[in-house]
Motif scaffolding. Sequence first.
Motif, PDB file in Angstrom:
ATOM      1  N   ASP A 116       9.373   2.234  -1.192  1.00 26.29           N
ATOM      2  CA  ASP A 116       8.674   3.520  -1.084  1.00 26.29           C
ATOM      3  C   ASP A 116       9.182   4.352   0.081  1.00 26.29           C
ATOM      4  N   ALA A 117       9.536   3.689   1.190  1.00 23.32           N
ATOM      5  CA  ALA A 117      10.020   4.422   2.361  1.00 23.32           C
ATOM      6  C   ALA A 117      11.396   5.034   2.120  1.00 23.32           C
ATOM      7  N   ARG A 118      12.195   4.449   1.241  1.00 25.92           N
ATOM      8  CA  ARG A 118      13.543   4.949   0.986  1.00 25.92           C
ATOM      9  C   ARG A 118      13.594   6.041  -0.083  1.00 25.92           C
ATOM     10  N   CYS A 119      12.506   6.239  -0.800  1.00 27.06           N
ATOM     11  CA  CYS A 119      12.499   7.219  -1.881  1.00 27.06           C
ATOM     12  C   CYS A 119      11.177   7.978  -1.893  1.00 27.06           C
ATOM     13  N   PRO A 120      11.168   9.197  -1.402  1.00 26.21           N
ATOM     14  CA  PRO A 120       9.936   9.984  -1.468  1.00 26.21           C
ATOM     15  C   PRO A 120       9.505  10.171  -2.924  1.00 26.21           C
ATOM     16  N   GLY A 121       8.255   9.895  -3.184  1.00 30.58           N
ATOM     17  CA  GLY A 121       7.742  10.044  -4.538  1.00 30.58           C
ATOM     18  C   GLY A 121       7.619   8.741  -5.299  1.00 30.58           C
ATOM     19  N   SER A 122       8.173   7.655  -4.774  1.00 33.01           N
ATOM     20  CA  SER A 122       8.015   6.374  -5.470  1.00 33.01           C
ATOM     21  C   SER A 122       6.702   5.737  -5.027  1.00 33.01           C
ATOM     22  N   ASP A 123       6.143   4.898  -5.874  1.00 35.39           N
ATOM     23  CA  ASP A 123       4.819   4.341  -5.592  1.00 35.39           C
ATOM     24  C   ASP A 123       4.732   2.862  -5.974  1.00 35.39           C
ATOM     25  N   PHE A 124       5.705   2.099  -5.549  1.00 34.07           N
ATOM     26  CA  PHE A 124       5.701   0.666  -5.871  1.00 34.07           C
ATOM     27  C   PHE A 124       4.569  -0.066  -5.167  1.00 34.07           C
ATOM     28  N   SER A 125       4.255   0.305  -3.925  1.00 39.07           N
ATOM     29  CA  SER A 125       3.233  -0.421  -3.167  1.00 39.07           C
ATOM     30  C   SER A 125       1.816  -0.027  -3.568  1.00 39.07           C
ATOM     31  N   VAL A 126       1.651   1.026  -4.333  1.00 35.42           N
ATOM     32  CA  VAL A 126       0.316   1.460  -4.744  1.00 35.42           C
ATOM     33  C   VAL A 126       0.111   1.235  -6.238  1.00 35.42           C
ATOM     34  N   LYS A 127       0.860   1.936  -7.035  1.00 36.06           N
ATOM     35  CA  LYS A 127       0.671   1.903  -8.489  1.00 36.06           C
ATOM     36  C   LYS A 127       1.172   0.600  -9.110  1.00 36.06           C
ATOM     37  N   HIS A 128       2.259   0.058  -8.571  1.00 38.92           N
ATOM     38  CA  HIS A 128       2.870  -1.153  -9.132  1.00 38.92           C
ATOM     39  C   HIS A 128       2.818  -2.311  -8.136  1.00 38.92           C
ATOM     40  N   ALA A 129       1.732  -2.390  -7.396  1.00 34.40           N
ATOM     41  CA  ALA A 129       1.612  -3.402  -6.342  1.00 34.40           C
ATOM     42  C   ALA A 129       1.707  -4.816  -6.941  1.00 34.40           C
ATOM     43  N   GLY A 130       2.648  -5.592  -6.450  1.00 35.76           N
ATOM     44  CA  GLY A 130       2.824  -6.971  -6.857  1.00 35.76           C
ATOM     45  C   GLY A 130       3.526  -7.178  -8.193  1.00 35.76           C
ATOM     46  N   LEU A 131       3.773  -6.126  -8.933  1.00 31.91           N
ATOM     47  CA  LEU A 131       4.359  -6.269 -10.266  1.00 31.91           C
ATOM     48  C   LEU A 131       5.815  -6.741 -10.201  1.00 31.91           C
ATOM     49  N   LEU A 132       6.579  -6.241  -9.256  1.00 33.10           N
ATOM     50  CA  LEU A 132       7.978  -6.685  -9.136  1.00 33.10           C
ATOM     51  C   LEU A 132       8.041  -8.176  -8.814  1.00 33.10           C
ATOM     52  N   SER A 133       7.164  -8.634  -7.924  1.00 31.58           N
ATOM     53  CA  SER A 133       7.152 -10.064  -7.571  1.00 31.58           C
ATOM     54  C   SER A 133       6.729 -10.929  -8.752  1.00 31.58           C
ATOM     55  N   ARG A 134       5.718 -10.478  -9.475  1.00 33.41           N
ATOM     56  CA  ARG A 134       5.265 -11.258 -10.632  1.00 33.41           C
ATOM     57  C   ARG A 134       6.358 -11.355 -11.692  1.00 33.41           C
ATOM     58  N   LEU A 135       7.062 -10.273 -11.918  1.00 32.04           N
ATOM     59  CA  LEU A 135       8.133 -10.298 -12.924  1.00 32.04           C
ATOM     60  C   LEU A 135       9.312 -11.147 -12.469  1.00 32.04           C
ATOM     61  N   ALA A 136       9.587 -11.133 -11.164  1.00 31.86           N
ATOM     62  CA  ALA A 136      10.739 -11.868 -10.658  1.00 31.86           C
ATOM     63  C   ALA A 136      10.506 -13.378 -10.626  1.00 31.86           C
ATOM     64  N   TYR A 137       9.278 -13.801 -10.329  1.00 31.41           N
ATOM     65  CA  TYR A 137       9.036 -15.219 -10.091  1.00 31.41           C
ATOM     66  C   TYR A 137       8.183 -15.900 -11.149  1.00 31.41           C
ATOM     67  N   SER A 138       7.629 -15.149 -12.083  1.00 30.38           N
ATOM     68  CA  SER A 138       6.770 -15.737 -13.100  1.00 30.38           C
ATOM     69  C   SER A 138       7.490 -15.731 -14.435  1.00 30.38           C
ATOM     70  N   HIS A 139       7.312 -16.803 -15.183  1.00 31.57           N
ATOM     71  CA  HIS A 139       7.916 -16.873 -16.510  1.00 31.57           C
ATOM     72  C   HIS A 139       7.015 -16.263 -17.572  1.00 31.57           C
TER      73      HIS A 139
END
Length: 166
Positions: A116-139
Amino acid sequence: MSDGIENLHPQGITPLTSGLMEPSLPEPISWIPDAPGWWVVIGLLAAYVIYQLVRLYRHYQRNAYRRAAIKALSEIGLNSDQVAMIPLLIRRTALYAYPREDVAPLVGQSWEEWLDARCPGSDFSVKHAGLLSRLAYSHQVDESQQQLLSLREAVAFWIKHHEVAQ
């Protein structure tokens, strides 16, 4: 009497017009400048155009990784096997754009906040909180198709618009 005059002056030439000659046309004006100042202006203009073309080419080359990442993202489907590639793709893109020391140790919420800090307008820490981690580590993928589409759009937005110090 008029018949006699026509015979004396054939083809309309009269004593008054017999000494006249057809005026010659002037030389065409050259497009090549004579003054040295114009050559300097042309040289500076040519140098500026070449500089802008080189700059545009370098910008195009620097953003080749973005085009490759967007193409790879478009090829990722939304089934459970393929969505696990989305976190990998955004991590690879970040590793290409930023130093490994900045990107590699980040996981979970710190990773999302960094994105989020590298791209103004992105919302990974709010709207998609934890989703990247779940997709990366969960089957097992428990997210809806709408959430996955929204994540894919957010990743595409980040890839296109993240800021890199040149």
